[in-house]
Enzyme design. Structure first.
Site, PDB file in Angstrom:
ATOM      1  N   LYS A 272      -7.921  35.925   1.609  1.00  0.00           N
ATOM      2  CA  LYS A 272      -7.805  36.185   0.160  1.00  0.00           C
ATOM      3  C   LYS A 272      -7.606  34.860  -0.564  1.00  0.00           C
ATOM      4  CE  LYS A 272      -5.326  39.099  -3.193  1.00  0.00           C
ATOM      5  NZ  LYS A 272      -4.233  40.063  -3.409  1.00  0.00           N
TER       6      LYS A 272
ATOM      7  N   SER B  44      -5.619  44.313  -5.867  1.00  0.00           N
ATOM      8  CA  SER B  44      -6.324  43.073  -6.159  1.00  0.00           C
ATOM      9  C   SER B  44      -7.089  42.501  -4.960  1.00  0.00           C
ATOM     10  CB  SER B  44      -5.337  42.030  -6.656  1.00  0.00           C
ATOM     11  OG  SER B  44      -4.430  41.670  -5.617  1.00  0.00           O
TER      12      SER B  44
ATOM     13  N   SER C 265      -1.783  46.185  -3.824  1.00  0.00           N
ATOM     14  CA  SER C 265      -3.001  45.370  -3.746  1.00  0.00           C
ATOM     15  C   SER C 265      -3.633  45.258  -2.361  1.00  0.00           C
ATOM     16  CB  SER C 265      -2.731  43.967  -4.277  1.00  0.00           C
ATOM     17  OG  SER C 265      -2.738  43.982  -5.677  1.00  0.00           O
TER      18      SER C 265
END
Lengths: 484, 489
Positions: free
Chosen positions: B78, B158, B182
């Site tokens: 990420k 996210s 997320s």
């Protein structure tokens, strides 16, 4: 010691509170491992934490915590076993994180007391409101480039103790005494070097005035005053300004002001309306700081004897005055020097030699006790030579001056220069006889009642014996010879 | 060779050790797949050269029999994790050109364990979003599509890029971070497994902060076993993170015994509000039945403060972010838009550098911390947060693990919720309470919606009891037999 401003509407008294930022002595910063040595190349002592880089996290430096606890104990203050770090949010170029990690609602140290030693020997207690740990910001330099400001982050993240007094002081002198005493305590504890010139101790001054007995009136904060003298001046000027404003029908607004030492005045920096909303909240990157009583006790066990206790002991152990004791204990080296001199000797004699002769001579030479050419042991030996009548006090003073110049032991100087006092009665008598014979007229005058002239004869004989005659014996012999 | 990308992390690990294929071959397969599915926009930065170099090193270590837990396994990272020398954006314009001179603890641990870095995956800007659509680099797409409907769907957020990459077989696994859901919500939307471990299990050092008291890293994988393996490699005490827990890391994979006999499973009644989609409710019931069938006891529990969780979250998280994001000021790194004064430079830089959602949260956070509002918002939210944590503590006196849906809906269409932040925020309704309480939460794909989209079930555990969560998750996984895959062009 009262400090009253006489106004048209009556007497005004000044109300003073001080906030001192004391840089903690530690090898690394409050929340990073970067070095803290003063005076390094700009931006050479900056970790990614100090520079506020993404993803960087603070980790508390145990040494700084210990120093804060130590200082709290030195201020006889309440130590809070649980305290919380909070973020103080504001934007500035030398504040890389966009917030300062400080302590807000729960500081590491609560209420304490600081004893002021006033010049007349009296004391006065000033309350300590709190002591908390916080990060210093970096330094902005606005004079290095025509249209840019440069930033040095070496100081960013260095640990500070903010020590806040209660509004307990009423005169500029008390504020000065507070700062000097606080500095002495910090130095004793080794938690801050107290150096105001280098900025390792900085002071914000809160000043208001009121008619005695009134409630507190609006205060103004004078930021970052960097010497004891300037603090006292700033208070005088600010207090006078308040009185002037009130008496001309105006009102004081709460604001932050700056002291300009060159003009000797304060001027407005920002008003309450312009004050930042710092949006304090507990720093979620740090857990509450917790320790047990054993931790505090372990630190307490390592505390040195502090100025107040030392002062009491000097007074009782050496019989010296409160004033002398205060002068001595304000500096650890001075008091250690004194104690070496005074051990096993008469305290009053020792204090006179140290505070009058030694300090006077050192002052003249621009030296501090640590650079003294005469060691405490040597000064003690000199006092011993007076005590055993080898030297008169007068001779001892001469020997002392030579010691200051040459650094030799007093016995060596006495030996080399034959400065021993003469206590042999016949030798003194002979010297007296010679002087009397040479000044027969004056001797007659004495005999005819002009006794004041005896002193003149004493001087003459002293001169003749190069000051070595024992003064008491000389007095006695002369009187006998001249007055029968 | 293309089938290599269908292997789970555990299968690929075993294949590498058995010398069935090399790390280089595995990595090349992934690089080819990334090429093919670049339209998903799952990666912000691809690092194929680095990946191949790391694969070569892995092969050398594998040859020596010196393999780490993640040796030769190509993963996505990420783009919130700082990676040394590799562009790190947080999905934001404001970090333009930022190549960190340091490596986050979690990514360093994965590297140390032998993982191969394929690239940095897309995310909502500063991890603020539930759809991936707030990314400055454009939204990542969900590899799944509803039956008979060609509209693009969001992968969730996210950690949407990570979820999309794992689901699309363009990463064998990926890291995520979870602040209010997320990891779990995008895992559910993309039909993969994701676990947010207990707050403090993984170091936050080097992860770009959104809301420090909530942020937690975790793995996003094809199945529960993979999650267990990767979580083990990511976890552990880090003295550089003061909130990291000084606890030993258990062997999570060993916890997958499949035996849940006698375990007590709680079903929180507050998670079945009026208007809950019947499809989600049915899935949840099915999950409970599977666990009963496996010998667990299912009981209803109450988490009375659930209804305040979302509001609480949207006070605390913005408050922290308003402060955490103050450092993006144009002075030292990233974007700078010049101005005639320092304040003007700040304003221009931050106006240009932050997207709408980030600005919205900074404004909300600044507001709730302001003088006069602090007590009514931030302080009250902290009190409610404590009550929510207490709800869970009390529940865990009765049960060993809690079963709940992960999200109230399957993946929605791109652009559908962007106009209305509140609807968007509601996506987190089942995940936020766990985050506020700092508890471990796992999302496991458990079925398909009527429209053919994956749905997830969530298991919530006691603090630092990821083992039970994973074990029960494994049972759900087996019972669900979720084998559906996105139909990729």
């Amino acid at each position: 010691m009262s400090y009253i401003i006489k106004g048209n509407t009556g007497d005004w008294e000044v109300v003073i509170g001080l906030e001192v930022h004391a840089q903690v002595i530690s090898n690394s910063k409050l929340f990073s491992g970067a070095d803290t040595t003063f005076g390094a190349e700009p931006n050479s002592q900056v970790s990614f934490v100090d520079a506020g880089f993404p993803g960087m996290l603070p980790v508390i430096n145990a040494k700084c915590v210990e120093q804060a606890v130590r200082t709290g104990l030195g201020l006889k203050a309440k130590i809070n076993n649980r305290s919380v770090f909070a973020r103080k949010n504001y934007f500035y170029a030398d504040l890389p994180q966009g917030y300062q990690i400080s302590q807000y609602e729960l500081p590491i140290v609560g209420e304490g007391t600081l004893i002021l030693d006033m010049p007349d020997g009296s004391t006065r207690a000033v309350g300590i409101e709190r002591l908390h740990l916080e990060q210093d910001a970096g330094k902005s330099m606005h004079d290095q480039h025509p249209n840019k400001s440069l930033i040095d982050l070496n100081r960013s993240g260095v640990a500070l103790m903010e020590i806040v007094s209660k509004p307990d002081m009423r005169t500029p002198e008390e504020a000065g005494a507070y700062l000097r005493k606080l500095r002495a305590i910090l130095r004793y504890l080794g938690s801050c070097d107290g150096n105001m010139e280098e900025g390792s101790m900085r002071c914000d001054v809160n000043v208001s005035v009121r008619h005695p007995g009134e409630e507190f009136r609006t205060r103004c904060e004078i930021k970052n005053v960097n010497s004891v003298r300037f603090v006292m001046q700033a208070i005088e000027h600010e207090a006078a300004r308040h009185v002037e404003v009130y008496e001309s029908g105006g009102d004081i607004r709460q604001e932050t002001r700056l002291f300009d030492p060159s003009r000797g005045e304060t001027r407005s920096m920002r008003s309450k309306e312009q004050a930042h909303d710092y949006r304090y909240f507990p720093d979620p990157d740090l857990l509450p700081l917790e320790f047990d009583d054993a931790y505090v006790e372990a630190i307490r066990a390592t505390l040195p004897e502090l100025p107040d206790e030392k002062k009491e002991r000097f007074i009782s152990e050496y019989g010296i005055t409160a004033y002398d004791a205060t002068v001595l204990v304000m500096d650890q080296e001075n008091s250690a020097f004194f104690e070496t001199v005074a051990k096993g000797r008469d305290g009053k004699t020792a204090v006179a030699w140290v505070t009058t002769n030694l300090f006077g001579s050192l002052n003249k030479r621009g030296l501090s006790v640590s650079d003294s050419p005469v060691s405490a042991t040597q000064l003690g030996q000199l006092i011993d030579l007076v005590a055993d009548n080898t030297l008169s006090t007068r001779l001892a003073k001469d020997v002392f001056e030579i010691m200051m110049d040459e650094g030799k032991d007093p016995s060596v100087i006495v030996e080399e220069r034959g400065m021993k006092q003469v206590t042999d009665t016949s030798a003194i008598e002979a010297a007296c006889d010679q002087v009397i014979a040479a000044n027969a007229e004056k001797a007659d005058e004495v005999r005819n009642g002009k006794e004041k002239l005896v002193a003149w004869f004493v001087g003459q004989v002293m001169k003749a014996t190069q000051g070595k005659a024992n003064p008491a014996m000389l007095q006695e012999i002369l009187k006998k010879k001249l007055l029968g | 060779m293309t089938t290599l990308t269908d292997l789970t992390l555990a299968q690929a690990r075993d294949g590498l050790r058995n010398k069935d294929f090399t790390a280089r071959e595995l990595t090349e397969s992934y690089i080819a797949a990334m090429d093919k599915h670049r339209d998903l926009n799952a990666y912000i930065t691809e690092t194929p050269e680095l990946a191949l170099a790391q694969a070569a090193e892995s092969d050398a270590r594998l040859a020596k029999g010196d393999a780490g837990a993640m040796e030769g396994l190509p993963i996505g990272m990420k783009d919130l994790f700082c990676t040394e020398g590799v562009l790190t954006t947080a999905g934001s314009h404001i970090l333009d050109g930022f190549k960190p001179p340091y490596e986050s603890t979690v990514s360093a641990r994965l590297k140390q364990a032998g993982a191969v870095l394929l690239g940095k995956t897309n995310l909502d800007e500063f991890a603020m979003g539930s759809s991936n659509e707030t990314s400055y680099y454009g939204a990542s797409k969900n590899p799944w599509k509803a039956t008979g409907d060609d509209r693009d769907l969001v992968p969730g957020g996210s950690s949407g890029g990570s979820a999309a990459a794992v689901a699309a077989r363009i990463a064998i696994a990926a890291t995520g971070t979870d602040t209010g859901g997320s990891i779990r919500q995008p895992a559910a939307y993309c039909g993969i497994t994701g676990i947010k471990p207990t707050y403090g299990r993984c170091s936050r050092w080097g992860i770009i902060a959104y809301a420090s008291s909530l942020d937690q890293a975790g793995p996003m994988t094809r199945d529960v076993r993979d999650a267990a393996i990767m979580l083990g490699a990511m976890s552990g005490y880090d003295p550089k993170d003061s909130t990291s827990a000084n606890l030993p890391v258990p062997d999570f994979e060993a916890a997958l015994t499949g035996n849940i006999k006698g375990l007590r499973i709680g079903l929180p009644k507050e998670y079945r509000p009026e208007g809950l989609s019947p499809e989600i409710a049915a899935l949840w019931d099915r999950g409970a039945q599977w666990l009963k069938d496996a010998g667990a006891e299912v009981v209803e529990i109450s988490l009375p403060h659930t209804k305040y969780a979302l509001a609480t979250y949207y006070v605390i998280a913005p408050a922290e972010c308003s402060s955490n994001l103050a450092r993006y000021d144009g002075v030292r790194f990233g974007l700078r838009v010049e101005g005639s004064s320092l304040d003007e430079m700040y304003m221009k830089t931050r106006a240009a550098g932050f997207g709408t959602e980030v600005q919205r949260r900074i404004m909300m956070g600044t507001y709730v911390l302001s003088a006069g509002y602090y007590d009514a918002y931030y302080l009250k939210a902290q009190k409610v947060r404590a009550l929510i944590a207490q709800d869970f503590r009390q529940a865990f006196e009765q049960v060993d693990v809690i079963l709940a849906p992960t999200a109230p809906t399957p993946a929605f269409g791109m652009g559908e919720n962007m106009a209305d932040p509140i609807t968007m925020y509601l996506n987190d309704v089942f995940t936020v309470p766990t985050s506020l309480a700092g508890l471990p939460g796992l999302s496991v794909p458990a079925g398909l919606s009527a429209t053919g989209l994956p749905l997830g079930l969530q298991l919530i555990g006691k603090p630092f009891d990821e083992e039970t969560v994973l074990r029960v998750g494994g049972v759900i996984e087996d019972a669900a037999g979720f084998t559906a895959k996105p139909t990729l062009a």
